[in-house]
Design a protein around this motif. Structure first.
Motif, mmCIF file in Angstrom:
data_model
loop_
_atom_site.group_PDB
_atom_site.id
_atom_site.type_symbol
_atom_site.label_atom_id
_atom_site.label_comp_id
_atom_site.label_asym_id
_atom_site.label_seq_id
_atom_site.Cartn_x
_atom_site.Cartn_y
_atom_site.Cartn_z
ATOM 1 N N THR A 84 46.000 55.404 18.087
ATOM 2 C CA THR A 84 44.875 55.547 19.013
ATOM 3 C C THR A 84 45.268 55.143 20.425
ATOM 4 O O THR A 84 44.939 55.824 21.407
ATOM 5 N N GLU A 85 45.982 54.019 20.562
ATOM 6 C CA GLU A 85 46.405 53.555 21.887
ATOM 7 C C GLU A 85 47.358 54.544 22.550
ATOM 8 O O GLU A 85 47.276 54.792 23.756
ATOM 9 N N ALA A 86 48.262 55.127 21.753
ATOM 10 C CA ALA A 86 49.197 56.115 22.309
ATOM 11 C C ALA A 86 48.437 57.354 22.801
ATOM 12 O O ALA A 86 48.744 57.907 23.871
ATOM 13 N N LEU A 87 47.431 57.787 22.044
ATOM 14 C CA LEU A 87 46.627 58.940 22.457
ATOM 15 C C LEU A 87 45.822 58.627 23.717
ATOM 16 O O LEU A 87 45.688 59.472 24.612
ATOM 17 N N GLU A 88 45.270 57.426 23.793
ATOM 18 C CA GLU A 88 44.529 57.040 24.994
ATOM 19 C C GLU A 88 45.422 57.100 26.234
ATOM 20 O O GLU A 88 45.008 57.579 27.296
ATOM 21 N N THR A 89 46.659 56.634 26.072
ATOM 22 C CA THR A 89 47.597 56.656 27.202
ATOM 23 C C THR A 89 47.934 58.078 27.608
ATOM 24 O O THR A 89 47.926 58.436 28.790
ATOM 25 N N GLN A 90 48.233 58.932 26.638
ATOM 26 C CA GLN A 90 48.645 60.298 26.930
ATOM 27 C C GLN A 90 47.490 61.170 27.427
ATOM 28 O O GLN A 90 47.679 62.037 28.283
ATOM 29 N N LEU A 91 46.296 60.935 26.910
ATOM 30 C CA LEU A 91 45.143 61.759 27.272
ATOM 31 C C LEU A 91 44.372 61.208 28.465
ATOM 32 O O LEU A 91 43.530 61.900 29.036
ATOM 33 N N GLY A 92 44.654 59.955 28.813
ATOM 34 C CA GLY A 92 43.981 59.378 29.969
ATOM 35 C C GLY A 92 42.504 59.120 29.755
ATOM 36 O O GLY A 92 41.710 59.162 30.696
ATOM 37 N N GLN A 93 42.089 58.865 28.517
ATOM 38 C CA GLN A 93 40.690 58.576 28.227
ATOM 39 C C GLN A 93 40.592 57.625 27.054
ATOM 40 O O GLN A 93 41.503 57.545 26.227
ATOM 41 N N ALA A 94 39.479 56.895 26.989
ATOM 42 C CA ALA A 94 39.288 55.926 25.918
ATOM 43 C C ALA A 94 38.747 56.613 24.668
ATOM 44 O O ALA A 94 38.004 57.598 24.752
ATOM 45 N N ALA A 95 39.115 56.078 23.504
ATOM 46 C CA ALA A 95 38.591 56.597 22.244
ATOM 47 C C ALA A 95 37.097 56.305 22.152
ATOM 48 O O ALA A 95 36.609 55.307 22.695
#
Length: 281
Positions: free
Chosen positions: A93-104
């Motif tokens: 989840t943290e990696a996706l937040e970083t790559q997508l630039g948005q919070a889960a």
């Protein structure tokens, strides 16, 4: 033999958590794992009712809890008891937040919401059940995938697994004395995949099957030469029609389904026309 109490806590169905735990445990042999499964944990009261079992059966706690208050309380309980607690989806989840630039979003069970994909999966399951073992072949053109193979080559369980992934699947048993309907060789939309297996393994599977039905008497169903001829018959049909073939001898249902999906995606990619950009000026 090492023994471990494994506590799985989820604020949803726990399906994802169970799959992760199963995949990780497959890397370890000769272990005695005592699973304690706690789905739909969405309140402090529910969590507090679980804590006595954690304390009575100390081990490893794996959890997928998105509510900050609930997970903080679980982590506090685990520190008090002295149990390791692992939030299995945090790193992803943290990696996706970083790559997508948005919070889960942090909403429990979001992956199980009733969206288009959900209804597609339900439709696929209905279709697959209604088209098992060669039934209703008139509708095969509506399928995504057709699995063909001799009896006990894992067609039905693989079909059901694929249906749960959203694929409409029909399957057909190949019998030497009873050729399949001619429609099978004229299909345009579905991808036909042949499933094969080693004859000696097939004999073993069929013998086990006979033990569970009728009187279990021997027959040509488990005759080694006869079974080998069935497998050769199926392989010739696969080759004559240029159908892709998967050997399921040493594959689990999950591995077979993954191989089918890979073939399907590769075919879909080949059939998508390339995007033609504007001509240079």
């Amino acid at each position: 033999m090492p023994r471990l109490h494994l506590h799985l806590l989820s604020d949803s169905t726990g399906e994802t958590l169970e799959m992760i735990a199963k995949a990780a445990l497959a890397q370890f042999e000769e272990t005695d794992i005592q699973r304690h499964f706690w789905p739909m944990v969405r309140s402090r009261q529910h969590l507090d009712r679980i804590v006595p079992d954690l304390a009575a059966n100390p081990g490893l706690v794996l959890f997928t809890l998105v509510n900050a208050e609930t997970r903080a309380r679980l982590e506090e309980h685990c520190r008090t008891i002295g149990l390791p607690a692992v939030p299995v989806l945090d790193a992803v989840t943290e990696a996706l937040e970083t790559q997508l630039g948005q919070a889960a979003h942090g909403r429990p069970g979001r992956q199980h919401s009733m969206d288009d994909a959900y209804f597609k999966r339900v439709e696929a399951i209905h279709y697959t059940i209604a088209h098992d073992d060669g039934i209703a072949y008139e509708d095969w053109e509506d399928a995504d995938i057709i699995l063909a193979g001799v009896s006990r080559s894992s067609k039905t369980p693989t079909s059901i697994y694929l249906a749960n992934r959203g694929y409409k699947v029909a399957n057909i048993p190949l019998v030497v004395e009873s050729p399949p309907p001619d429609l099978l060789f004229r299909l345009r939309r579905p991808m036909v995949v042949g499933l094969t297996t080693a004859p000696e393994r097939l004999v073993q599977v069929r013998r086990n099957r006979l033990l569970t039905i009728a009187d279990g008497q021997e027959s040509t169903y488990v005759d080694a030469e006869r079974v080998a001829e069935e497998v050769r018959f199926a392989r010739r049909m696969f080759a004559d029609n240029a159908w892709p073939v998967i050997d399921v001898t040493r594959r689990s249902i999950e591995e077979t389904a993954a191989a089918v999906i890979k073939l399907y995606n590769e075919r879909e990619a080949r059939e998508i026309p390339p995007v033609v950009g504007p001509k240079p000026i």
